[in-house]
Design an enzyme around this catalytic site. Structure first.
Site, PDB file in Angstrom:
ATOM      1  N   TYR A 131       3.937 -45.180  27.173  1.00 13.49           N
ATOM      2  CA  TYR A 131       5.355 -44.958  26.874  1.00 13.49           C
ATOM      3  C   TYR A 131       6.296 -45.777  27.751  1.00 13.49           C
ATOM      4  O   TYR A 131       7.470 -45.936  27.414  1.00 13.49           O
ATOM      5  CB  TYR A 131       5.702 -43.464  26.957  1.00 13.49           C
ATOM      6  CG  TYR A 131       5.293 -42.737  25.700  1.00 13.49           C
ATOM      7  CD1 TYR A 131       6.150 -42.669  24.607  1.00 13.49           C
ATOM      8  CD2 TYR A 131       4.038 -42.165  25.584  1.00 13.49           C
ATOM      9  CE1 TYR A 131       5.767 -42.038  23.433  1.00 13.49           C
ATOM     10  CE2 TYR A 131       3.643 -41.540  24.415  1.00 13.49           C
ATOM     11  CZ  TYR A 131       4.513 -41.471  23.341  1.00 13.49           C
ATOM     12  OH  TYR A 131       4.146 -40.860  22.176  1.00 13.49           O
TER      13      TYR A 131
ATOM     14  N   ASP B 160      -0.609 -34.902  25.255  1.00 15.59           N
ATOM     15  CA  ASP B 160      -1.972 -35.425  25.082  1.00 15.59           C
ATOM     16  C   ASP B 160      -2.093 -36.925  25.372  1.00 15.59           C
ATOM     17  O   ASP B 160      -3.178 -37.475  25.283  1.00 15.59           O
ATOM     18  CB  ASP B 160      -2.475 -35.133  23.662  1.00 15.59           C
ATOM     19  CG  ASP B 160      -1.684 -35.898  22.612  1.00 15.59           C
ATOM     20  OD1 ASP B 160      -0.540 -36.294  22.889  1.00 15.59           O
ATOM     21  OD2 ASP B 160      -2.212 -36.091  21.507  1.00 15.59           O
TER      22      ASP B 160
HETATM   23  C1  G6P Z   1       1.282 -39.062  21.502  1.00 18.77           C
HETATM   24  C2  G6P Z   1       2.270 -38.292  22.357  1.00 18.77           C
HETATM   25  C3  G6P Z   1       2.888 -37.202  21.590  1.00 18.77           C
HETATM   26  C4  G6P Z   1       3.499 -37.714  20.317  1.00 18.77           C
HETATM   27  C5  G6P Z   1       2.483 -38.480  19.496  1.00 18.77           C
HETATM   28  C6  G6P Z   1       3.152 -39.152  18.314  1.00 18.77           C
HETATM   29  O1  G6P Z   1       0.178 -38.293  21.223  1.00 18.77           O
HETATM   30  O2  G6P Z   1       1.715 -37.777  23.517  1.00 18.77           O
HETATM   31  O3  G6P Z   1       3.873 -36.608  22.393  1.00 18.77           O
HETATM   32  O4  G6P Z   1       3.981 -36.648  19.537  1.00 18.77           O
HETATM   33  O5  G6P Z   1       1.902 -39.451  20.291  1.00 18.77           O
HETATM   34  O6  G6P Z   1       2.184 -39.665  17.479  1.00 18.77           O
HETATM   35  P1  G6P Z   1       2.483 -40.150  16.004  1.00 18.77           P
HETATM   36  O7  G6P Z   1       1.152 -40.554  15.532  1.00 18.77           O
HETATM   37  O8  G6P Z   1       3.075 -38.980  15.288  1.00 18.77           O
HETATM   38  O9  G6P Z   1       3.454 -41.277  16.131  1.00 18.77           O
HETATM   39 MN    MN Z   2       3.329 -36.491  24.531  1.00 18.42          MN
END
Ligand code: G6P
Ligand code: MN
Length: 444
Positions: A264, A173
């Site tokens: 990222y 996402d």
């Molecule tokens: C984004 C990435 C996901 C990940 C998430 C982590 O949405 O696309 O792959 O799992 O961030 O988010 P958080 O809020 O759990 O650090």
């Molecule tokens: Mn992701």
């Protein structure tokens, strides 16, 4: 409209993201009607924290939908149209270790990138393989929508293990979330915004941005991002670490501005700064536990023993949840809507990149699965970065499949967040020790 309802299984249903996913599913029930929801989690204790809430939501908002709760794989995967896979092997406890162990060695501590992502990948592959085998034992038709991370490693490993399976769709996402944020900045309807994008998962670039009426926004957005802070669409709900993450897109673009990088990429291009700014005692796992997890569980607790939604907040998930439901909708009703998808580079979609890689590109989803839009050639800088990252991904998958310690060491040495063989060995040994219950490697 009248659409044939489907059965869905939520794998890893105890996730604190499930309540909002169910809220969104209810909100979108005309578009994607569901006759049965199967909540599957081997950890029923964790699921119990959200159980009453999700059941109440479904009973109140879609009484025609049957609910099944199970910890049995055959019940979960036996008769279902879609598996929404969001399992996290080792849960938040292991996420915390994935983030903290690399920091001890002065390396980036992140759940999907660097050594932490490696350890998580090694945990995920086994469980995902088991899940696919169980689903396929029952049916070759079921769609497996994978949101389990690190999607780059999981996607590549599943492609190696099940090369002919066209019904495993790996999704992320983050590009979607960035698109929604771009739309807000530009003041355009996100549903009308389209892009061209290339890369690997959590490792890519936006290279064009326009709307369905043909207006081009790319240069306008790039100029904006060079001068103004990049904030996510839901800036007021984000914690500091996510805001810093978005702001580093600005930093990256100060120097190299032909494309817009996925957030990222910061972990690979700003590794030292990120390590310096990290607190080895308090990482994203702690922050997520103290904010999102706590808030969701508190809201869910209010549903215990309730017969109506009065006084209950209906959580929704405008990016993660909406994307999951839109992806399933596009496949179920053959809508061929455009998303940023992961796909084998099989037909040379990126023409100067290995065909066996899983790449991330704009593409459509319909009854035949993923149809990526061929991208063409990529330039040397991006290609160089991607080749290095892909070699890391490949060696990680091979290390798991062959249980080969040396391949794991090679993988980590290649990873741009590590680069040093001695440090790779130290961090690998500690990760292996902490992951004994999930994976092991042999020095052959
Ligand atoms: C984004 C990435 C996901 C990940 C998430 C982590 O949405 O696309 O792959 O799992 O961030 O988010 P958080 O809020 O759990 O650090
Ligand atoms: Mn992701």
């Amino acid at each position: 409209m009248s659409r044939k309802p489907t059965t869905i299984t939520i794998a890893g249903a105890g996730s604190c993201r499930t309540p909002a996913l169910i809220g969104t599913l209810m909100e979108m029930k005309e578009r994607f009607p569901v006759s049965k929801v199967i909540f599957f989690d081997p950890d029923q204790e964790r699921f119990s924290k959200i159980k009453d809430y999700v059941v109440l939501l479904i009973n109140q908002l879609s009484p025609e939908t049957e609910v099944i709760i199970t910890d049995d794989m055959d019940t979960a995967y036996g008769m279902t149209d879609f598996v929404f896979c969001m399992m996290r092997v080792g849960q938040n406890t292991m996420r915390s270790k994935d983030e903290k162990i690399p920091l001890k060695y002065g390396l980036v501590g992140q759940e999907t990138c660097g050594p932490g992502g490696f350890a998580y990948g090694m945990r995920s592959i086994g469980a995902m393989k088991e899940m696919v085998e169980c689903v396929r034992k029952h049916s070759s038709d079921t769609w497996i929508l994978n949101y389990t991370n690190p999607a780059a490693i999981v996607g590549l490993a599943l492609y190696r293990l099940f090369p002919d399976d066209k019904r495993i769709i790996n999704m992320c996402d983050q590009p979607y979330s960035m698109m929604v944020s771009f739309a807000k900045i530009l003041g355009v309807d996100s549903q009308k915004l389209r892009c061209r994008y290339f890369g690997l998962n959590h490792f890519g670039w936006f290279t064009e941005l326009y709307d369905t009426d043909g207006n081009d926004y790319f240069n306008q957005l790039k100029e904006f991002l060079k001068e103004n802070e990049f904030n996510p669409y839901n800036v007021e709900q984000r914690t500091q670490s996510w805001l810093d993450t978005y702001h580093r897109v600005n930093k990256m673009m100060k120097y190299i501005d032909e494309y817009i990088p996925n957030t990222y990429l910061q972990y690979y291009l700003y590794s030292n700064q990120i390590v310096r700014e990290s607190n080895p005692e308090y990482t994203r796992a702690d922050e997520a536990r103290e904010t999102r997890e706590k808030e969701v569980w508190e809201i869910c607790a209010k549903a215990v023993g309730k017969k109506s939604l009065e006084g209950i907040t209906v959580l929704t998930s405008p990016v993660f949840g909406s994307m999951m439901v839109e992806v399933a909708e596009s496949i179920a009703y053959d809508l061929n809507n455009e998303f940023i998808v992961m796909s084998p580079n099989a037909d040379g979609l990126i023409s100067n990149f290995p065909k066996e890689a899983i790449v991330e590109l704009a593409g459509t989803l319909g009854k035949d699965g993923v149809k990526p839009i061929p991208y063409g050639e990529i330039k040397t800088f991006y290609k160089g970065l991607m080749e290095n990252q892909y070699a890391y991904e490949e060696l990680t998958c091979e290390a798991w499949i062959e249980k080969d310690y040396v391949k794991a060491l090679q993988a980590l040495t290649l990873n741009r967040t590590v680069n040093n063989l001695e440090t790779a060995e130290l961090v690998l040994d500690e990760l292996m020790n902490e992951n004994k219950a999930y994976w092991f490697l042999e020095r052959k």
